[in-house]
Scaffold this motif. Structure first.
Motif, PDB file in Angstrom:
ATOM      1  N   GLY A  59      72.645 -56.562 -46.866  1.00  0.00           N
ATOM      2  CA  GLY A  59      71.408 -57.937 -47.198  1.00  0.00           C
ATOM      3  C   GLY A  59      72.524 -59.509 -47.101  1.00  0.00           C
ATOM      4  N   SER A  60      71.579 -59.737 -47.335  1.00  0.00           N
ATOM      5  CA  SER A  60      72.216 -61.492 -47.673  1.00  0.00           C
ATOM      6  C   SER A  60      73.849 -62.016 -48.303  1.00  0.00           C
ATOM      7  CB  SER A  60      71.362 -62.938 -48.114  1.00  0.00           C
ATOM      8  OG  SER A  60      71.550 -62.762 -49.439  1.00  0.00           O
ATOM      9  N   ILE A  61      74.430 -62.805 -47.999  1.00  0.00           N
ATOM     10  CA  ILE A  61      75.139 -63.093 -49.186  1.00  0.00           C
ATOM     11  C   ILE A  61      75.831 -63.311 -50.039  1.00  0.00           C
ATOM     12  CG2 ILE A  61      76.432 -65.665 -48.449  1.00  0.00           C
ATOM     13  CD1 ILE A  61      79.667 -64.088 -47.913  1.00  0.00           C
ATOM     14  N   ALA A  62      74.451 -64.183 -50.452  1.00  0.00           N
ATOM     15  CA  ALA A  62      74.052 -64.501 -51.413  1.00  0.00           C
ATOM     16  C   ALA A  62      74.207 -63.178 -52.391  1.00  0.00           C
ATOM     17  CB  ALA A  62      72.907 -65.406 -51.540  1.00  0.00           C
ATOM     18  N   GLU A  63      73.674 -62.526 -52.029  1.00  0.00           N
ATOM     19  CA  GLU A  63      73.143 -61.261 -53.002  1.00  0.00           C
ATOM     20  C   GLU A  63      74.516 -60.638 -53.858  1.00  0.00           C
ATOM     21  OE1 GLU A  63      70.228 -57.865 -51.209  1.00  0.00           O
ATOM     22  OE2 GLU A  63      69.889 -59.506 -50.253  1.00  0.00           O
ATOM     23  N   PHE A  64      75.226 -60.569 -52.782  1.00  0.00           N
ATOM     24  CA  PHE A  64      76.906 -59.963 -53.255  1.00  0.00           C
ATOM     25  C   PHE A  64      77.578 -61.643 -54.245  1.00  0.00           C
ATOM     26  CE2 PHE A  64      74.798 -57.328 -50.556  1.00  0.00           C
ATOM     27  CZ  PHE A  64      74.648 -56.935 -50.745  1.00  0.00           C
ATOM     28  N   ALA A  65      77.605 -62.264 -54.691  1.00  0.00           N
ATOM     29  CA  ALA A  65      77.966 -63.413 -54.661  1.00  0.00           C
ATOM     30  C   ALA A  65      78.851 -63.191 -56.056  1.00  0.00           C
ATOM     31  CB  ALA A  65      76.962 -64.836 -55.311  1.00  0.00           C
ATOM     32  N   TYR A  66      80.565 -63.506 -55.788  1.00  0.00           N
ATOM     33  CA  TYR A  66      81.496 -63.770 -56.486  1.00  0.00           C
ATOM     34  C   TYR A  66      80.738 -65.064 -58.409  1.00  0.00           C
ATOM     35  CZ  TYR A  66      85.453 -63.632 -59.640  1.00  0.00           C
ATOM     36  OH  TYR A  66      86.494 -63.751 -60.697  1.00  0.00           O
ATOM     37  N   PRO A  67      81.119 -64.493 -59.271  1.00  0.00           N
ATOM     38  CA  PRO A  67      81.221 -62.766 -60.199  1.00  0.00           C
ATOM     39  C   PRO A  67      80.402 -62.204 -60.485  1.00  0.00           C
ATOM     40  CG  PRO A  67      81.462 -64.978 -61.720  1.00  0.00           C
ATOM     41  CD  PRO A  67      81.295 -65.206 -59.947  1.00  0.00           C
ATOM     42  N   GLU A  68      78.947 -62.827 -60.436  1.00  0.00           N
ATOM     43  CA  GLU A  68      77.910 -62.354 -61.260  1.00  0.00           C
ATOM     44  C   GLU A  68      77.674 -60.764 -60.777  1.00  0.00           C
ATOM     45  OE1 GLU A  68      76.896 -64.805 -59.694  1.00  0.00           O
ATOM     46  OE2 GLU A  68      77.671 -65.778 -62.035  1.00  0.00           O
ATOM     47  N   ASN A  69      77.970 -60.456 -59.263  1.00  0.00           N
ATOM     48  CA  ASN A  69      77.096 -59.398 -58.167  1.00  0.00           C
ATOM     49  C   ASN A  69      77.916 -58.695 -56.961  1.00  0.00           C
ATOM     50  OD1 ASN A  69      74.665 -59.412 -59.278  1.00  0.00           O
ATOM     51  ND2 ASN A  69      74.167 -61.734 -57.872  1.00  0.00           N
ATOM     52  N   SER A  70      78.407 -57.732 -57.338  1.00  0.00           N
ATOM     53  CA  SER A  70      79.080 -56.663 -55.852  1.00  0.00           C
ATOM     54  C   SER A  70      78.618 -55.993 -55.384  1.00  0.00           C
ATOM     55  CB  SER A  70      79.683 -56.730 -56.108  1.00  0.00           C
ATOM     56  OG  SER A  70      80.029 -55.270 -57.556  1.00  0.00           O
ATOM     57  N   VAL A  71      78.753 -55.374 -54.253  1.00  0.00           N
ATOM     58  CA  VAL A  71      78.325 -54.026 -53.228  1.00  0.00           C
ATOM     59  C   VAL A  71      79.576 -53.637 -53.788  1.00  0.00           C
ATOM     60  CG1 VAL A  71      79.040 -55.354 -51.263  1.00  0.00           C
ATOM     61  CG2 VAL A  71      77.729 -54.078 -51.073  1.00  0.00           C
ATOM     62  N   PRO A  72      78.438 -51.350 -53.868  1.00  0.00           N
ATOM     63  CA  PRO A  72      79.896 -51.123 -54.331  1.00  0.00           C
ATOM     64  C   PRO A  72      79.900 -50.292 -53.049  1.00  0.00           C
ATOM     65  CG  PRO A  72      77.526 -50.100 -55.117  1.00  0.00           C
ATOM     66  CD  PRO A  72      77.073 -51.630 -54.275  1.00  0.00           C
ATOM     67  N   VAL A  73      81.636 -49.627 -52.328  1.00  0.00           N
ATOM     68  CA  VAL A  73      81.628 -49.057 -51.360  1.00  0.00           C
ATOM     69  C   VAL A  73      82.200 -47.350 -51.903  1.00  0.00           C
ATOM     70  CG1 VAL A  73      81.421 -51.026 -49.643  1.00  0.00           C
ATOM     71  CG2 VAL A  73      83.852 -50.344 -50.510  1.00  0.00           C
TER      72      VAL A  73
END
Length: 108
Positions: A59-73
């Motif tokens: 997805g877009s980098i805006a969807e994983f913006a610090y500090p509210e959102n993150s992507v789990p790996v």
């Protein structure tokens, strides 16, 4: 009368035994590494840049913006890329450990 009383007592005992349901609470802990991004480009909107993990578009980098959102790996080594169209703006191969949050700064 005796039979009716015995039947009622048996029925009462049976329904009381069925009413008690032992239970156990289980908590699920998500200990996967979390990756967030800090966008530092002035000339490109964050919504236009795409995040790739091991070649998979997330997805877009805006969807994983610090500090509210993150992507789990998954725990382990991964290649993290940020692309704008066909241009790779950020690329890094790194090991991501258990229960850790990572903040990756993407900029010029």
């Amino acid at each position: 009368m005796k039979k009716a009383l015995l039947f009622a007592a048996s029925l009462s005992l049976l329904t009381t035994a069925c009413a008690y349901q032992p239970h156990q609470e289980t908590q699920v802990v998500d200990d996967r590494p979390q990756i967030s991004f800090v966008w530092q480009y002035d000339n490109i909107e964050a919504e236009q840049a795409e995040v790739y993990v091991d070649g998979q578009r997330l997805g877009s980098i805006a969807e994983f913006a610090y500090p509210e959102n993150s992507v789990p790996v998954l725990i382990g080594e991964h290649v993290i890329e940020v692309r704008h169209g066909t241009t790779v703006l950020y690329s890094k191969r790194d090991y991501f450990g258990e229960s850790t949050s990572y903040k990756l700064e993407v900029g010029e």
